[in-house]
Design a protein around this motif. Structure first.
Motif, PDB file in Angstrom:
ATOM      1  N   UNK A 396       0.818  -1.210   0.000  1.00  0.00           N
ATOM      2  CA  UNK A 396       0.000   0.000   0.000  1.00  0.00           C
ATOM      3  C   UNK A 396       0.856   1.266   0.000  1.00  0.00           C
ATOM      4  N   UNK A 397       2.048   1.197   0.568  1.00  0.00           N
ATOM      5  CA  UNK A 397       2.944   2.353   0.517  1.00  0.00           C
ATOM      6  C   UNK A 397       3.233   2.739  -0.927  1.00  0.00           C
ATOM      7  N   UNK A 398       3.485   1.735  -1.762  1.00  0.00           N
ATOM      8  CA  UNK A 398       3.777   2.030  -3.159  1.00  0.00           C
ATOM      9  C   UNK A 398       2.553   2.614  -3.868  1.00  0.00           C
ATOM     10  N   UNK A 399       1.349   2.128  -3.512  1.00  0.00           N
ATOM     11  CA  UNK A 399       0.144   2.667  -4.149  1.00  0.00           C
ATOM     12  C   UNK A 399      -0.072   4.111  -3.720  1.00  0.00           C
ATOM     13  N   UNK A 400       0.171   4.418  -2.442  1.00  0.00           N
ATOM     14  CA  UNK A 400       0.035   5.797  -1.956  1.00  0.00           C
ATOM     15  C   UNK A 400       0.969   6.715  -2.732  1.00  0.00           C
ATOM     16  N   UNK A 401       2.186   6.242  -2.982  1.00  0.00           N
ATOM     17  CA  UNK A 401       3.137   7.071  -3.721  1.00  0.00           C
ATOM     18  C   UNK A 401       2.713   7.259  -5.171  1.00  0.00           C
ATOM     19  N   UNK A 402       2.062   6.249  -5.723  1.00  0.00           N
ATOM     20  CA  UNK A 402       1.641   6.316  -7.120  1.00  0.00           C
ATOM     21  C   UNK A 402       0.403   7.180  -7.285  1.00  0.00           C
ATOM     22  N   UNK A 403      -0.570   7.047  -6.375  1.00  0.00           N
ATOM     23  CA  UNK A 403      -1.842   7.770  -6.495  1.00  0.00           C
ATOM     24  C   UNK A 403      -2.144   8.491  -5.181  1.00  0.00           C
ATOM     25  N   UNK A 404      -1.393   9.517  -4.862  1.00  0.00           N
ATOM     26  CA  UNK A 404      -1.546  10.181  -3.560  1.00  0.00           C
ATOM     27  C   UNK A 404      -2.855  10.940  -3.411  1.00  0.00           C
ATOM     28  N   UNK A 405      -3.654  11.040  -4.488  1.00  0.00           N
ATOM     29  CA  UNK A 405      -4.869  11.829  -4.422  1.00  0.00           C
ATOM     30  C   UNK A 405      -6.109  11.002  -4.113  1.00  0.00           C
ATOM     31  N   UNK A 406      -5.977   9.722  -3.831  1.00  0.00           N
ATOM     32  CA  UNK A 406      -7.127   8.835  -3.628  1.00  0.00           C
ATOM     33  C   UNK A 406      -7.286   8.528  -2.141  1.00  0.00           C
ATOM     34  N   UNK A 407      -8.417   8.922  -1.571  1.00  0.00           N
ATOM     35  CA  UNK A 407      -8.636   8.790  -0.130  1.00  0.00           C
ATOM     36  C   UNK A 407      -8.657   7.340   0.324  1.00  0.00           C
ATOM     37  N   UNK A 408      -9.291   6.454  -0.435  1.00  0.00           N
ATOM     38  CA  UNK A 408      -9.390   5.048  -0.035  1.00  0.00           C
ATOM     39  C   UNK A 408      -8.014   4.416   0.142  1.00  0.00           C
ATOM     40  N   UNK A 409      -7.080   4.817  -0.680  1.00  0.00           N
ATOM     41  CA  UNK A 409      -5.733   4.270  -0.592  1.00  0.00           C
ATOM     42  C   UNK A 409      -5.075   4.690   0.720  1.00  0.00           C
ATOM     43  N   UNK A 410      -5.200   5.968   1.073  1.00  0.00           N
ATOM     44  CA  UNK A 410      -4.635   6.437   2.340  1.00  0.00           C
ATOM     45  C   UNK A 410      -5.311   5.748   3.529  1.00  0.00           C
ATOM     46  N   UNK A 411      -6.628   5.528   3.432  1.00  0.00           N
ATOM     47  CA  UNK A 411      -7.349   4.883   4.516  1.00  0.00           C
ATOM     48  C   UNK A 411      -6.862   3.450   4.725  1.00  0.00           C
ATOM     49  N   UNK A 412      -6.714   2.708   3.637  1.00  0.00           N
ATOM     50  CA  UNK A 412      -6.212   1.334   3.745  1.00  0.00           C
ATOM     51  C   UNK A 412      -4.792   1.316   4.294  1.00  0.00           C
ATOM     52  N   UNK A 413      -3.989   2.256   3.858  1.00  0.00           N
ATOM     53  CA  UNK A 413      -2.613   2.349   4.342  1.00  0.00           C
ATOM     54  C   UNK A 413      -2.594   2.630   5.845  1.00  0.00           C
ATOM     55  N   UNK A 414      -3.517   3.501   6.306  1.00  0.00           N
ATOM     56  CA  UNK A 414      -3.597   3.808   7.735  1.00  0.00           C
ATOM     57  C   UNK A 414      -3.911   2.559   8.545  1.00  0.00           C
ATOM     58  N   UNK A 415      -4.869   1.758   8.083  1.00  0.00           N
ATOM     59  CA  UNK A 415      -5.238   0.552   8.819  1.00  0.00           C
ATOM     60  C   UNK A 415      -4.076  -0.446   8.827  1.00  0.00           C
ATOM     61  N   UNK A 416      -3.372  -0.541   7.707  1.00  0.00           N
ATOM     62  CA  UNK A 416      -2.223  -1.445   7.653  1.00  0.00           C
ATOM     63  C   UNK A 416      -1.134  -1.004   8.620  1.00  0.00           C
ATOM     64  N   UNK A 417      -0.868   0.286   8.654  1.00  0.00           N
ATOM     65  CA  UNK A 417       0.149   0.796   9.572  1.00  0.00           C
ATOM     66  C   UNK A 417      -0.258   0.549  11.024  1.00  0.00           C
TER      67      UNK A 417
END
Length: 523
Positions: A396-417
């Motif tokens: 998910x870190x790589x996806x956040x870096x690729x598409x930093x403008x998508x809220x769902x990606x940040x949310x999933x990354x937060x839960x993973x962290x």
């Protein structure tokens, strides 16, 4: 053609064999042969195995004069590996070295090797430093390889240069051979000799040419290189009883191979999109390996220089679920229908609780389109379902870096962290999700739970209140309001009662709109 003659004050010593496997080695072949003829040690032979060249290689070799010993055989072969194997079988020397048709040996390389083995008779191999040269033979970079370490060689953290290596036939014995059935003959040889004494020297022994025709400079070769190296590692480890230790070694080695390939692709192409599939494969095997972390940093820098990309899937419509049909890419191209179908199937399976089935569909999608961001996102959700928080964070870190403008990606990354015990980073990611989509009740609720888990009760109460105001369902709204009231009344007691449990999202993102719903908790 007369060759330049080397000079030497050494008395006759052991025969040294230099082998060369070549097919269509022009125009660099003459320089390679001249460097052999210019050696300051006279008792040597050049053993050439030619694969029926058609570019003038055979004709040039036929004109060579003045070499102490030149043994040329031209015959069809199935691969360069077979050429190496045949050439080595014809070598007669007590010391074995090699030279590729586009490389150059330093004039005193052989003399130095002879002197070294005379003083270190129990060493199996010594390898030295190399200069990288361009097509005009201009030196561009000095490479000083690290000391030999079998595990680091297996994971490609150490890549000993065969071009600057010399072997003692007596010490190596029958292990000194090239397997004609594998492509990466040097990698296979290093693993086979790994139990023997192998040393390194900072002395420059060779010059290695990098040019457009070099196999190692061709991006399309690296998938093949990885497959071959992985097969070699699997064969090597198959000699040992399978255990947790051998499996750990295997995963670390395979992750290292993919990291090596990703780093090579980034250096050669400079495009992070080219190396990202290798990074993802490495992260799935050993996400916290230091070389991989370093490569991620370099990849992230390259992405920043390139600019943000958009998800391969369409953005979630207001108030509705993300479309599972073929989605438009950032540049307006229609997404691959096969990939879109696999991703949609994976999302349905994940929603139904079938993580393994979803993983299979995603593997097929990413095999076709390795940089498909929605597939990568769902893969992170699958890793969370499986309880592999570190792997989910890496993906998910790589996806956040690729598409930093998508809220769902940040949310999933937060839960993973959070699942990985990295609460402060999780809070940052959750806040980013809220900032991107401030009207999402599920995102505010997740942020509130993270605040609560970290003991930030005032912030948690405010976030719960915001979530309650946005909740479309009365039951959810009442639950959020009750939590706000409990925090306000209980104060520190609320911390003791709740700080020991993770957010209710559990091992995956809270169900919400779009792809985030596919990652809903499975507890």
């Amino acid at each position: 053609m007369a060759m330049p003659q080397g000079t030497s004050d050494l008395s006759p010593g052991p025969l040294v064999s230099l082998l060369m496997a070549v097919k269509n080695g022009m125009p660099y072949l003459p320089e390679a042969v001249w460097s052999v003829a210019a050696q300051t040690y006279p008792n040597l032979e050049l053993v050439v195995q030619d694969g029926c060249s058609t570019d003038g290689t055979r004709e040039f070799l036929a004109t060579v004069r003045g070499m102490p010993r030149l043994d040329v055989v031209s015959a069809p072969d199935a691969s360069s590996a077979e050429g190496f194997s045949r050439a080595l079988a014809r070598c007669r020397g007590a010391i074995i070295g090699s030279i590729d048709a586009d490389n150059v040996l330093e004039p005193d390389a052989v003399a130095w090797a002879v002197e070294f083995f005379a003083g270190h008779p129990d060493v199996a191999c010594v390898y030295g430093s190399t200069w990288t040269i361009d097509q005009d033979s201009t030196a561009t970079e000095l490479f000083t390889p690290p000391s030999f370490d079998l595990l680091r060689v297996m994971s490609c953290e150490v890549v000993p240069p065969l071009a600057a290596a010399f072997f003692s036939r007596r010490v190596c014995g029958d292990d000194l051979r090239f397997d004609p059935t594998v492509a990466q003959v040097d990698f296979d040889l290093w693993l086979r000799l790994g139990h023997l004494p192998i040393v390194t020297t900072p002395k420059v022994l060779a010059r290695v040419r990098a040019h457009a025709r070099s196999n190692t400079c061709r991006l399309e070769n690296y998938e093949w290189y990885c497959r071959d190296k992985i097969a070699i590692v699997e064969a090597y480890l198959a000699r040992y009883v399978r255990s947790a230790l051998t499996e750990a070694v295997r995963r670390h080695a395979l992750a290292g191979i993919y990291t090596w390939a990703g780093e090579s692709l980034l250096i050669l192409g400079g495009d992070p999109e080219v190396c990202t599939p290798m990074v993802q494969k490495a992260a799935a095997l050993d996400p916290e390996a230091p070389p991989l972390r370093a490569l991620r940093q370099r990849t992230a820098t390259a992405w920043q220089q390139r600019g943000p990309a958009a998800l391969n899937a369409s953005a979630p419509p207001a108030g509705g679920a993300r479309s599972a049909g073929p989605a438009a890419a950032a540049d307006g191209r229609e997404a691959d229908p096969y990939v879109a179908e696999r991703v949609a199937a994976a999302q349905r399976l994940l929603e139904a609780g079938d993580g393994d089935g979803a993983a299979g569909e995603l593997a097929r999608a990413l095999d076709r389109e390795p940089t498909h961001a929605q597939a990568q996102y769902l893969l992170g959700c699958v890793e969370l379902r499986r309880g592999r928080a570190a792997a989910a964070v890496a993906v998910l870190r790589e996806v956040v870096r690729t598409v930093p403008e998508v809220a769902d990606v940040h949310n999933a990354y937060a839960v993973a962290l959070q699942a990985a015990g990295r609460g402060a980073e999780a809070e940052v990611a959750a806040r980013a999700a809220v900032e991107l989509a401030g009207d999402r009740a599920d995102l505010w609720a997740n942020l509130a739970e993270l605040y609560e888990h970290r003991g930030c009760l005032a912030r948690a109460a405010a976030a719960y209140a915001r979530a309650a105001a946005l909740m479309p369902g009365a039951t959810e709204a009442r639950a959020a309001l009750e939590r706000v009231q409990a925090l306000a009344v209980s104060g520190a007691e609320a911390v003791a009662g709740h700080a020991t449990r993770p957010p209710s999202g559990g091992s995956a993102p809270r169900a919400g709109r779009g792809v985030g719903a596919a990652g809903a908790a499975s507890q």
